[in-house]
Scaffold this motif. Structure first.
Motif, PDB file in Angstrom:
ATOM      1  N   LEU A 156       3.832   3.978  -1.413  1.00  0.00           N
ATOM      2  CA  LEU A 156       4.015   4.564  -2.731  1.00  0.00           C
ATOM      3  C   LEU A 156       5.348   4.220  -3.370  1.00  0.00           C
ATOM      4  CD1 LEU A 156       2.541   8.129  -2.238  1.00  0.00           C
ATOM      5  CD2 LEU A 156       1.459   6.109  -3.203  1.00  0.00           C
ATOM      6  N   ARG A 202      -0.386  12.149   6.526  1.00  0.00           N
ATOM      7  CA  ARG A 202      -0.004  12.365   5.140  1.00  0.00           C
ATOM      8  C   ARG A 202      -0.230  13.817   4.683  1.00  0.00           C
ATOM      9  NH1 ARG A 202       1.316   9.204   0.527  1.00  0.00           N
ATOM     10  NH2 ARG A 202       1.544  10.700  -1.173  1.00  0.00           N
ATOM     11  N   ASP A 225       2.465  16.443   3.097  1.00  0.00           N
ATOM     12  CA  ASP A 225       2.297  16.895   1.718  1.00  0.00           C
ATOM     13  C   ASP A 225       2.313  18.419   1.607  1.00  0.00           C
ATOM     14  OD1 ASP A 225       2.231  14.323   0.780  1.00  0.00           O
ATOM     15  OD2 ASP A 225       0.049  14.247   0.501  1.00  0.00           O
ATOM     16  N   THR A 262       0.812  -1.216   0.000  1.00  0.00           N
ATOM     17  CA  THR A 262       0.000   0.000   0.000  1.00  0.00           C
ATOM     18  C   THR A 262       0.841   1.261   0.000  1.00  0.00           C
ATOM     19  OG1 THR A 262      -0.139  -0.144   2.399  1.00  0.00           O
ATOM     20  CG2 THR A 262      -1.991  -1.029   1.138  1.00  0.00           C
ATOM     21  N   ASP A 268       6.526   4.660   4.227  1.00  0.00           N
ATOM     22  CA  ASP A 268       7.609   4.174   3.382  1.00  0.00           C
ATOM     23  C   ASP A 268       8.844   3.797   4.189  1.00  0.00           C
ATOM     24  OD1 ASP A 268       6.143   4.654   1.020  1.00  0.00           O
ATOM     25  OD2 ASP A 268       6.727   6.758   1.030  1.00  0.00           O
ATOM     26  N   ASN A 309       7.314   8.923   2.664  1.00  0.00           N
ATOM     27  CA  ASN A 309       6.068   9.562   3.070  1.00  0.00           C
ATOM     28  C   ASN A 309       5.225   8.555   3.822  1.00  0.00           C
ATOM     29  OD1 ASN A 309       3.952  11.442   3.312  1.00  0.00           O
ATOM     30  ND2 ASN A 309       4.182  12.130   1.191  1.00  0.00           N
ATOM     31  N   TRP A 310       4.069   8.990   4.270  1.00  0.00           N
ATOM     32  CA  TRP A 310       3.089   8.129   4.907  1.00  0.00           C
ATOM     33  C   TRP A 310       2.182   7.537   3.840  1.00  0.00           C
ATOM     34  CZ3 TRP A 310       3.790   7.567  10.116  1.00  0.00           C
ATOM     35  CH2 TRP A 310       4.578   8.532  10.745  1.00  0.00           C
ATOM     36  N   SER A 311       1.484   6.464   4.165  1.00  0.00           N
ATOM     37  CA  SER A 311       0.528   5.887   3.231  1.00  0.00           C
ATOM     38  C   SER A 311      -0.584   6.900   2.955  1.00  0.00           C
ATOM     39  CB  SER A 311      -0.061   4.587   3.793  1.00  0.00           C
ATOM     40  OG  SER A 311      -0.750   4.835   5.001  1.00  0.00           O
ATOM     41  N   THR A 312      -1.266   6.712   1.864  1.00  0.00           N
ATOM     42  CA  THR A 312      -2.262   7.697   1.440  1.00  0.00           C
ATOM     43  C   THR A 312      -3.410   7.839   2.427  1.00  0.00           C
ATOM     44  OG1 THR A 312      -3.313   5.982   0.105  1.00  0.00           O
ATOM     45  CG2 THR A 312      -1.735   7.429  -1.006  1.00  0.00           C
ATOM     46  N   ASP A 313      -3.663   6.796   3.247  1.00  0.00           N
ATOM     47  CA  ASP A 313      -4.764   6.879   4.203  1.00  0.00           C
ATOM     48  C   ASP A 313      -4.298   7.258   5.613  1.00  0.00           C
ATOM     49  OD1 ASP A 313      -3.418   4.534   4.728  1.00  0.00           O
ATOM     50  OD2 ASP A 313      -5.213   3.287   4.929  1.00  0.00           O
ATOM     51  N   SER A 314      -3.038   7.671   5.750  1.00  0.00           N
ATOM     52  CA  SER A 314      -2.512   8.036   7.063  1.00  0.00           C
ATOM     53  C   SER A 314      -2.994   9.415   7.481  1.00  0.00           C
ATOM     54  CB  SER A 314      -0.981   8.016   7.039  1.00  0.00           C
ATOM     55  OG  SER A 314      -0.453   8.608   8.216  1.00  0.00           O
TER      56      SER A 314
END
Length: 547
Positions: free
Chosen positions: A10, A535, A539, A8, A418, A527-532
Motif C-alpha cells: 500500500l 492484515r 487493522d 502489491t 510494507d 502494514n501487511w498486504s491486503t491478502d495477508s
C-alpha cells in the motif's frame, strides 16, 4: 517476484522514505568479540535456567547499559521474567515397537528421539498403543482437507509426515512448495492433542524437514521448555517425538504397505488413515518444574513520539550442554545461532546510543527459549512491555551475517508487507537486491521470533543476508549454507572461528541500522498486504495509532 511484492503493497516509495542519519562505520572486531564471548565454553551453550543464562543475560544487560540504553524490563530492571515449564527425562527411556510378532527395542537418539513430556506429568507409561499413519496430520477446513476423517486416535500413536502435502509435488491445496504452518512440527503436536492421541511420532526426512537427524536428536533429547499453560494437555500429548525414515519404512513393509506409495496417497484430499498393525511401548520418568528465564530489554526513548516503538530483536539462547558429538564435545555453543544476532543487536544499540535520538522509541530485545519454540518472544508478545498496537515494526536478527560478502539479501518466508518494501529500498542503497527466500519449503517464517509478533498483526520480519556471494555466486553460497546446516546447525560444531570471513558485516549492519532509523524517524505505520492473514488483526488496532 520482487516486482509483484513491491507493487502489491500500500505504501508508496515517497510515503516510506523517511530520511535517516548516515549509518556509522561499525566495529567488526567488536562484533566478533561479542560472538566469541557469548559462544565460548564459559557460557555453556546459553541454555535457559542454567549458569549459562545468568552469564549471558548479565553480559547483554551490561553491554546495553554501556551503549547508553535505559532498562525497559520489569519494575525498572533490564529483565522481563519469563515463567517456563521445564521438563527433563530422568534416566534412559525404555522404548520399543512390536510388529509382525517381533518386539524391536529402540534406542533414544538413534532410531527415535522422544521429548520430555510437556503436560506436567511425572512419568510416561504407554503399553501396546496401536500405531496409525495419518499422512501429514492436517485438519484444514478452509482447504477442505481432513487427514483424520473416520479415525479415532484416543489411546493410539499418530505416525505423521513432516511438512505439508504440497512438498513433494510442488503444487496443490497448500500453496505449492512454500511450507504453511500445517507443515511445522509444532502444529503436528498441537493437532495430536486436539485429536486426543496418546502420542505422536513424526517421520524424519532431511529434505522436507530442512535439516538432518543430528538436529532432531540434539533438539529433542535434552531439556525441554514450554510456556506455562492453564491446560497443557490441550496443546501437548504425553509422548512427542520423531523416528528415522528407515524405521518408518520397515514398519510399513511389515504391515504389507509401501512407504512411498503411502506418502503419495497422503498428498491427496481423499486420504484416509492407515493402521500400521504395530504397537508401541514407552516408559520413562519425567521431572517437571516451573522456572523463570528472562528476556533482556533496553530502550532508547524517542525524542518526539516516545510512546511509539520500533523493536530490534534477537534470541540469546542456544541448546546448552547436551549429548556429546563424535569428538566428545557436549557444549552447543551456538555461535552463528544466535550469538551473531545478539552481537548485531548490541552493535546497533551502540550506534543508536551515539547518534541523534530517534523520534520514536527503539527497544532492543534479547529473548529467551527461541530454540524451544519461540517461547521468549511468545511471552513478550502476550505480555508486551510496550503496546503492540503502537509498535511500528519488528526487525529480527537470527544469523544476520552472510558467510561472505553478498550481492543480495532476503528474509525468512515469502510474506508481503510494507516493511519489506522499506528493507528493499534501504538495501538498494548498499547495492544489494532482494531475493525471495531460497527455501520457502523449510518454513523459516514460522521458526524465528518475528512470528510471535506477526501472528498478532505487528509488521515483523527476520533479516537474512542472502547467499549470492560476490566470489562464487549463488551456487557457492548455497554450498556453504548447506554445509552449515549439515555439519554445524544445532551441533557442538557451531563454534566461533577467528578465521571467519566478515566481508558482509558492514553492509548487513548498515542495512539493519538504516531500516530501523527510517522507521523510527518516520510517521508511517507499515502494514501487511491486503491478502495477508495478518492484515485483519493489525487493522483492528488502527484507532490506537491515531493519524
Amino acid at each position: 517476484m520482487k516486482r509483484l511484492i513491491l507493487t502489491t503493497l500500500l505504501l508508496s516509495t515517497a510515503a516510506v522514505a523517511a530520511p535517516a542519519p548516515k549509518a556509522p562505520t561499525f566495529d567488526t572486531r567488536r562484533i566478533s568479540r561479542d560472538i566469541e564471548t557469548l559462544a565460548s565454553d564459559a557460557y555453556e551453550g546459553r541454555g535457559p535456567a542454567t549458569p549459562g543464562e545468568e552469564k549471558s543475560i548479565a553480559y547483554i544487560a551490561q553491554q546495553m547499559k554501556a551503549a547508553g540504553l535505559q532498562p525497559a524490563g520489569d519494575k525498572g530492571s533490564w529483565y522481563q521474567d519469563v515463567p517456563l515449564l521445564k521438563s527433563d527425562i530422568v534416566g534412559t527411556p525404555q522404548l520399543s515397537i512390536t510388529a509382525a510378532g517381533t518386539k524391536r527395542p529402540l534406542t533414544q537418539g538413534s532410531e527415535i528421539a522422544v521429548r520430555a513430556a510437556m503436560t506436567g506429568q511425572t512419568s510416561v507409561a504407554i503399553a501396546n498403543a496401536p500405531l496409525v499413519f495419518v499422512g501429514y496430520g492436517v485438519k484444514a477446513p478452509e482447504r477442505n482437507w481432513d487427514d483424520f476423517k473416520g479415525v479415532d486416535l484416543k489411546g493410539k500413536i499418530m505416525v505423521v509426515l513432516i511438512n505439508d502435502p504440497d512438498f513433494d509435488g510442488g503444487e496443490g491445496d497448500f500453496g505449492g512448495k512454500a511450507m504453511t504452518y500445517y507443515g511445522r512440527w509444532t502444529y503436528k503436536y498441537e493437532e495430536a492433542a486436539r485429536q486426543g492421541a496418546a502420542g505422536v511420532l513424526i517421520v524424519h526426512e532431511s529434505a522436507p524437514a530442512s535439516y538432518g537427524w543430528a538436529t532432531v536428536k540434539n533438539s529433542n533429547t535434552n531439556t525441554m521448555f514450554d510456556i506455562v499453560r492453564k491446560d497443557p494437555a490441550a496443546s501437548h500429548v504425553p509422548m512427542e517425538g520423531w523416528i528415522q525414515r528407515d524405521l518408518a519404512a520397515d514398519l510399513f513393509k511389515q504391515a504389507g504397505l509401501d512407504f512411498e506409495a503411502a506418502k503419495a496417497a497422503a498428498r491427496k484430499a481423499d486420504f484416509r488413515a492407515i493402521p500400521l498393525k504395530a504397537t508401541l511401548d514407552a516408559a520413562y520418568t519425567v521431572k517437571p518444574e516451573v522456572i523463570t528465564s528472562h528476556n533482556v530489554a533496553g530502550i532508547l526513548p524517542g525524542a518526539k513520539h516516545p510512546d511509539e516503538t520500533v523493536i530490534y530483536s534477537a534470541h540469546w539462547d542456544h541448546l546448552g550442554v547436551g549429548q556429546p558429538d563424535a569428538k566428545g564435545d557436549r557444549i552447543y555453543n551456538g555461535a552463528l545461532d544466535n550469538a551473531s544476532g545478539v552481537a548485531a543487536l548490541l552493535e546497533l544499540a551502540r550506534a543508536y546510543g551515539s547518534a541523534p535520538k530517534p523520534d520514536r522509541s527503539v527497544l532492543f530485545l534479547a529473548v529467551t527459549a527461541e530454540e524451544k519454540g519461540l517461547l521468549g518472544s511468545e511471552y513478550y508478545a502476550a505480555n508486551p512491555l510496550r503496546p503492540l498496537a503502537t509498535t511500528a515494526g519488528v526487525v529480527n536478527m537470527d544469523g544476520p551475517f552472510g558467510s561472505e560478502k553478498t550481492r543480495d539479501f532476503s528474509m525468512y518466508g515469502i510474506a508481503k508487507l510494507d516493511l519489506l518494501t522499506m528493507l528493499t529500498e534501504t538495501a538498494g542503497t548498499e547495492g544489494r537486491r532482494y531475493t525471495p527466500d531460497a527455501r520457502p519449503e523449510a518454513g523459516l517464517f514460522y521458526r524465528s521470533d518475528h512470528f510471535s509478533f506477526a501472528k498478532r498483526g505487528v509488521p515483523a520480519l527476520s533479516y537474512s543476508p542472502g547467499r549470492d556471494l560476490v566470489v562464487g555466486g549463488a551456487a557457492r553460497g548455497k554450498a556453504l549454507e548447506d554445509a552449515y546446516t549439515r555439519d554445524r546447525y544445532h551441533q557442538p560444531a557451531d563454534q566461533y572461528d577467528p578465521k571467519w570471513n566478515t566481508g558482509s558485516v558492514q553492509s548487513d549492519m548498515t542495512i539493519l541500522y538504516t531500516l530501523g532509523r527510517r522507521l523510527a524517524d518516520g510517521r508511517v505505520w507499515p502494514n501487511w498486504s491486503t491478502d495477508s492473514e495478518f492484515r485483519a488483526t493489525r487493522d483492528r488496532t488502527v484507532s490506537a495509532r491515531g493519524k
